[in-house]
Design a protein around this motif. Sequence first.
Motif, short mmCIF file in Angstrom:
data_model
loop_
_atom_site.label_atom_id
_atom_site.label_comp_id
_atom_site.label_asym_id
_atom_site.label_seq_id
_atom_site.Cartn_x
_atom_site.Cartn_y
_atom_site.Cartn_z
N ASP A 62 83.94 57.87 11.61
CA ASP A 62 82.67 57.68 12.33
C ASP A 62 82.28 56.21 12.38
N GLY A 63 82.38 55.55 11.23
CA GLY A 63 82.04 54.12 11.17
C GLY A 63 82.92 53.29 12.07
N ALA A 64 84.22 53.63 12.07
CA ALA A 64 85.17 52.88 12.89
C ALA A 64 84.86 53.06 14.37
N ILE A 65 84.54 54.30 14.77
CA ILE A 65 84.23 54.57 16.19
C ILE A 65 82.99 53.78 16.62
N GLN A 66 81.98 53.80 15.76
CA GLN A 66 80.74 53.07 16.07
C GLN A 66 81.03 51.57 16.22
N ALA A 67 81.91 51.06 15.35
CA ALA A 67 82.24 49.63 15.38
C ALA A 67 82.97 49.27 16.67
N ILE A 68 83.90 50.14 17.07
CA ILE A 68 84.66 49.89 18.29
C ILE A 68 83.75 49.88 19.52
N GLN A 69 82.75 50.80 19.47
CA GLN A 69 81.80 50.87 20.60
C GLN A 69 80.89 49.65 20.62
N THR A 70 80.64 49.07 19.44
CA THR A 70 79.71 47.94 19.34
C THR A 70 80.39 46.60 19.62
N TYR A 71 81.64 46.45 19.12
CA TYR A 71 82.32 45.16 19.24
C TYR A 71 83.56 45.28 20.12
N SER A 72 83.50 44.64 21.27
CA SER A 72 84.63 44.74 22.21
C SER A 72 85.81 43.89 21.74
N ASN A 73 85.57 43.00 20.78
CA ASN A 73 86.65 42.11 20.31
C ASN A 73 87.33 42.62 19.04
N LEU A 74 87.14 43.91 18.77
CA LEU A 74 87.62 44.47 17.51
C LEU A 74 88.71 45.52 17.71
N THR A 75 89.77 45.43 16.88
CA THR A 75 90.72 46.55 16.81
C THR A 75 90.78 47.00 15.35
N ILE A 76 90.96 48.32 15.16
CA ILE A 76 90.93 48.88 13.81
C ILE A 76 92.19 49.70 13.55
N THR A 77 92.75 49.55 12.36
CA THR A 77 93.81 50.47 11.93
C THR A 77 93.29 51.27 10.74
N LEU A 78 93.37 52.59 10.87
CA LEU A 78 92.94 53.48 9.80
C LEU A 78 94.15 53.90 8.99
#
Lengths: 346, 346
Positions: A22-38
């Motif tokens: 959930d936190g990762a999804i929110q972050a992706i929606q907030t920051y367009s310059n972000l990529t996340i690996t879970l």
Amino acid sequence: MQKYRLAIDAMGTDNAPKPEVDGAIQAIQTYSNLTITLYGDEAQVRPLLEAAGNPERIAVVHCTEQITNYDESASAFRVKKDSSMVRALQAVKDGEADAVMSAGNTGAYLSAATLMIGRIAGVDRPCLTTVFPTTDKNKKVIFADLGAVADGTAVNITQNAIIANEIAKVILKKDEPTVALLNIGTEEKKGNHLYLQAHQMMKAASGINFVGNIEARDIMAGLADVVVADGFTGNIMLKSHEGMQRAIFTVLKQEIKSGFLTKIGGLLLKSAFKNMRDTLDYTEVGGAVLAGVKVPVIKAHGNSDGFTYFAGLRLGLSFLDAHITEKISDSVQAQAVSKKAIEGNE
Amino acid sequence: MQKYRLAIDAMGTDNAPKPEVDGAIQAIQTYSNLTITLYGDEAQVRPLLEAAGNPERIAVVHCTEQITNYDESASAFRVKKDSSMVRALQAVKDGEADAVMSAGNTGAYLSAATLMIGRIAGVDRPCLTTVFPTTDKNKKVIFADLGAVADGTAVNITQNAIIANEIAKVILKKDEPTVALLNIGTEEKKGNHLYLQAHQMMKAASGINFVGNIEARDIMAGLADVVVADGFTGNIMLKSHEGMQRAIFTVLKQEIKSGFLTKIGGLLLKSAFKNMRDTLDYTEVGGAVLAGVKVPVIKAHGNSDGFTYFAGLRLGLSFLDAHITEKISDSVQAQAVSKKAIEGNE
């Protein structure tokens, strides 16, 4: 805009992996310059992402192991090499990510992060820092060390000050934050041997606006922007605050439930209680940051939900954005240089 | 019924000598076996007694000096020999009183008491003990050391446990109180060097029911009857609790005042707030007792009123009534003997 890559241990929270996802999804929606690996158990993580429509810029790396609170802090990362925590740290170590985040076993995480990622040159021991609340919603305090180092020395405490000072400049947006030493009295001669020594060392340190000792009861009154201690004392301080907060809420709940009129009173004050909690909630920022290592290492609370997890993640990104690691490096180096200058003059 | 003679420094509280005189009068009315001598400025003390109809069994001894918070802790009692604090201590030293009480400069009082009255044989350093509240109104915790010794050793912490254990038996009326070591984690291997050592020493100590480490957040949950720490850590713990309590009350007041309905809510919860304060008020017992010296040395809070001062006085009398000093002496001796026995077997 600079791009950031974040490695997340998806198995760390009490309700993992939902808060992490959930936190990762929110972050992706907030920051367009972000990529996340879970990093985590794909069978648990993937369905949560699918349910959210497989958001872009989130990758999953399957890990077969998990470090729990029963694992030995010092050795866990050597034993469980395919754990989600170690794999996330490895990604940072290998240059595949710019910052790392976990809510798992604190001791294991801090040991692993320090040993795998390494310290900033000149930093003796990294410290666990957080943003502490005050009674004024608009005023926060940067505290270090919350417990990364159990046997802190005066040098460690002074470096905590230099590190937290750089963080305060960015997070509190102050040019010259006031820096205080947690102690059992405000007078210069108060304290045990360690604190008497730390006081003198901080007084001599350049680049920080040292204002002397502060008592624990004055931290939340906001009497200083930065408060530092050794990790043992800082941890006792934090958990004592937590103990009194819990105690007050427990008794208040009992009292409100005790009668009809008190129940009405409780209803009328519902938003007041919520505001109070929000103002004084030291989990609001979502966690703590291990500072003094080469990249921001974010420690989220074990009981985080998605919202809190995102708050911790945001804190970590603000570290990246402000180049705090570089600033800490410069300040610690400058301090080392000024010490050499002093020694050279002697 | 045994008769008790109490020496009171009448000039110690912030509003001295009124709280002292009020507390003394209440004590005389409550205990028919008590006589009190008030040490202080006769011109200020005498009129208060006259206004109360000159109650029997209260004497006044005029003193020309006063130790303030600006006096140096370690030397004040040598410099101000005619101060109310030193004269009250001198009375105990000379066998004219059975216990002594002051609300003045804590450091000066503890130094003077230890050096003038002397330690119980076998006690390395006396400790400041208090009765700490829990969320259950009927359950209290005995805590030591609150700050008598800034540089406590593992031996000091272990002796704090032996001393506080005797106090707990009497005050909490328990045969085998549970004794815990304040620490940064419950696991045996948690803590700094000092606490790892103290843990092992407490484990080996005879005569106490040692249950292991306790975290600061669990003290007020009542997880142990006795909690011990070194004085530096104990003081940080106490003042952190105080800080969070103050912060919550400050913010709650602001919130209640912020609107009409919240004001009504506040009125409906007035008694609930009062009950909560009463339950969690660690000043309710009126102060702390320096234990490990040859007579009970009671330290009242500087901001005491007559009621709080009386509560502290009552605590001191309960020490006398239960012969706590003798019991501490016996336990410390027994522990010394058992240590010798262990060493003899090695």
